[in-house]
Design an enzyme around this catalytic site. Structure first.
Site, PDB file in Angstrom:
ATOM      1  N   SER A 176     -83.177  44.440 105.231  1.00  0.00           N
ATOM      2  CA  SER A 176     -82.312  43.565 106.045  1.00  0.00           C
ATOM      3  C   SER A 176     -82.418  43.998 107.499  1.00  0.00           C
ATOM      4  CB  SER A 176     -80.853  43.689 105.608  1.00  0.00           C
ATOM      5  OG  SER A 176     -80.012  42.995 106.518  1.00  0.00           O
ATOM      6  N   TYR A 214     -73.738  48.886 103.631  1.00  0.00           N
ATOM      7  CA  TYR A 214     -74.869  48.006 103.285  1.00  0.00           C
ATOM      8  C   TYR A 214     -76.030  48.228 104.261  1.00  0.00           C
ATOM      9  CZ  TYR A 214     -77.400  43.520 103.121  1.00  0.00           C
ATOM     10  OH  TYR A 214     -78.366  42.547 103.061  1.00  0.00           O
TER      11      TYR A 214
HETATM   12  P1  NAP Z   1     -77.584  36.333  96.475  1.00  0.00           P
HETATM   13  O1  NAP Z   1     -77.737  34.886  96.803  1.00  0.00           O
HETATM   14  O2  NAP Z   1     -76.208  36.899  96.343  1.00  0.00           O
HETATM   15  O3  NAP Z   1     -78.427  36.613  95.134  1.00  0.00           O
HETATM   16  C1  NAP Z   1     -78.385  37.891  94.600  1.00  0.00           C
HETATM   17  C2  NAP Z   1     -79.296  37.966  93.382  1.00  0.00           C
HETATM   18  O4  NAP Z   1     -79.356  39.344  93.003  1.00  0.00           O
HETATM   19  C3  NAP Z   1     -78.791  37.223  92.177  1.00  0.00           C
HETATM   20  O5  NAP Z   1     -79.907  36.782  91.399  1.00  0.00           O
HETATM   21  C4  NAP Z   1     -78.012  38.293  91.401  1.00  0.00           C
HETATM   22  O6  NAP Z   1     -77.901  38.034  89.998  1.00  0.00           O
HETATM   23  C5  NAP Z   1     -78.898  39.494  91.667  1.00  0.00           C
HETATM   24  N1  NAP Z   1     -78.207  40.767  91.562  1.00  0.00           N
HETATM   25  C6  NAP Z   1     -77.107  41.204  92.225  1.00  0.00           C
HETATM   26  N2  NAP Z   1     -76.773  42.435  91.843  1.00  0.00           N
HETATM   27  C7  NAP Z   1     -77.683  42.804  90.913  1.00  0.00           C
HETATM   28  C8  NAP Z   1     -77.869  43.947  90.111  1.00  0.00           C
HETATM   29  N3  NAP Z   1     -77.032  45.007  90.165  1.00  0.00           N
HETATM   30  N4  NAP Z   1     -78.909  43.964  89.242  1.00  0.00           N
HETATM   31  C9  NAP Z   1     -79.743  42.910  89.143  1.00  0.00           C
HETATM   32  N5  NAP Z   1     -79.625  41.800  89.871  1.00  0.00           N
HETATM   33  C10 NAP Z   1     -78.598  41.738  90.733  1.00  0.00           C
HETATM   34  O7  NAP Z   1     -78.302  37.246  97.560  1.00  0.00           O
HETATM   35  P2  NAP Z   1     -79.445  36.916  98.659  1.00  0.00           P
HETATM   36  O8  NAP Z   1     -78.791  36.492  99.907  1.00  0.00           O
HETATM   37  O9  NAP Z   1     -80.514  36.108  98.034  1.00  0.00           O
HETATM   38  O10 NAP Z   1     -79.982  38.388  98.909  1.00  0.00           O
HETATM   39  C11 NAP Z   1     -81.185  38.844  98.318  1.00  0.00           C
HETATM   40  C12 NAP Z   1     -81.612  40.086  99.048  1.00  0.00           C
HETATM   41  O11 NAP Z   1     -81.791  39.777 100.431  1.00  0.00           O
HETATM   42  C13 NAP Z   1     -80.589  41.209  99.003  1.00  0.00           C
HETATM   43  O12 NAP Z   1     -81.242  42.441  98.845  1.00  0.00           O
HETATM   44  C14 NAP Z   1     -79.922  41.129 100.371  1.00  0.00           C
HETATM   45  O13 NAP Z   1     -79.415  42.366 100.760  1.00  0.00           O
HETATM   46  C15 NAP Z   1     -81.079  40.686 101.225  1.00  0.00           C
HETATM   47  N6  NAP Z   1     -80.701  40.048 102.484  1.00  0.00           N
HETATM   48  C16 NAP Z   1     -80.014  38.879 102.505  1.00  0.00           C
HETATM   49  C17 NAP Z   1     -79.684  38.298 103.722  1.00  0.00           C
HETATM   50  C18 NAP Z   1     -78.916  37.006 103.830  1.00  0.00           C
HETATM   51  O14 NAP Z   1     -78.464  36.662 104.948  1.00  0.00           O
HETATM   52  N7  NAP Z   1     -78.756  36.251 102.752  1.00  0.00           N
HETATM   53  C19 NAP Z   1     -80.039  38.934 104.922  1.00  0.00           C
HETATM   54  C20 NAP Z   1     -80.731  40.126 104.851  1.00  0.00           C
HETATM   55  C21 NAP Z   1     -81.075  40.671 103.627  1.00  0.00           C
HETATM   56  P3  NAP Z   1     -76.667  37.142  89.404  1.00  0.00           P
HETATM   57  O15 NAP Z   1     -76.926  35.732  89.845  1.00  0.00           O
HETATM   58  O16 NAP Z   1     -76.775  37.301  87.943  1.00  0.00           O
HETATM   59  O17 NAP Z   1     -75.418  37.694  90.014  1.00  0.00           O
END
Ligand code: NAP
Length: 249
Positions: free
Chosen positions: A144, A158
């Protein structure tokens, strides 16, 4: 047609991971295993959308914070073919707050998934990729931009976990380069997904999007394109580095 092989995507059923799955499902001869924590319905919907006879897609419940579940995930992947790639997209954050409000239990939960869970997935992957004859083997970690910015007043825990991901990426990449395994990370900026609801602000991407240098929040497709490129042979000479996907943030 490429040789049949497997991509594992943690957090592959929602948000950025689902975007990556949609993108990789189009790569011929590749099977996908999408790991998720508990949302079975969303997982099955995506499998129904993407599964094809020549490119099977399977969902596998796996809390990456539990090493035994991680081991079972990679055993399930073994049944589909040799491992060509791992995308570590599973990641969590908790409610926006000050540093003083973050207690030891919360530090443990965040680091347990974002760092230790990711590390255990990398470990399982490297064990398999090290002696593989596949020409292209790569790990892409979803970090991130918070790793740079520190997320003050929101979630310093985080941000610190993501800085650890970048350092892990660099060290692991240098350690396994001799085996031909590439390890990189992407640092997304503000991306419109459901993760912001977990921070207590579902509309965060809408609020901050217009302030970004490119004038908008990112989409999951923006990040998926970068991840797919890093996994592909087009990035064959790219390792040990992080790629910002931030719209200039
Ligand atoms: P999201 O929409 O909340 O999706 C999270 C996904 O991870 C879901 O498939 C969830 O499964 C799974 N998950 C959560 N905890 C888990 C665990 N303990 N074991 C296995 N799977 C798990 O998140 P996102 O925004 O796509 O984020 C994805 C990645 O990008 C993360 O690492 C986040 O830190 C990073 N990121 C996101 C952003 C942003 O602005 N969105 C920015 C920078 C970095 P369930 O559906 O079953 O809960």
């Amino acid at each position: 047609m490429q040789m049949s092989a497997v991509y594992v995507i943690t957090g592959g059923t929602r948000g950025i991971g689902a975007g990556v799955a949609r993108r990789l499902a189009a790569v011929p001869g590749r099977a996908l295993i999408l790991a998720y924590r508990g949302n079975h319905e969303r997982a099955q919907q995506l499998v129904a959308e993407l599964d094809r006879p020549d490119s099977p897609v399977r969902a596998h419940p796996c809390d990456v914070g539990d090493p035994a579940q991680v081991a079972a995930l990679f055993k399930a992947a073994d049944a589909l073919g040799p491992l060509a790639g791992l995308v570590n997209s599973a990641g969590v954050l908790e409610r926006q707050c000050t540093f003083e409000q973050i207690d030891a239990d919360r530090w443990g939960r965040i680091l347990g998934v974002n760092v230790i869970g990711l590390a255990m997935c990398c470990r399982e992957a490297v064990t398999r990729m090290r002696d593989s004859h596949l020409p292209d083997r790569a790990i892409v970690n979803v970090s991130s931009k918070a790793a740079d910015l520190g997320a003050p007043g929101e979630y310093v825990d985080y941000a610190a976990s993501k800085a650890a991901v970048d350092t892990l990426t660099r060290g692991l990449a240098l350690e396994v380069a001799r085996y031909g395994i590439r390890v990189t990370s992407v640092r997304p900026g503000i991306i419109d997904t459901e993760i912001h609801a977990a921070g207590g602000e579902p509309g965060r991407a809408q609020r901050l999007g217009p302030d970004q240098p490119l004038g908008r929040a990112g989409t999951v497709a923006d990040v998926a394109g970068a991840v797919a490129w890093l996994l592909s042979p087009d990035a064959a000479f790219v390792t040990g580095t992080t790629l910002d996907v931030t719209g200039g943030r």
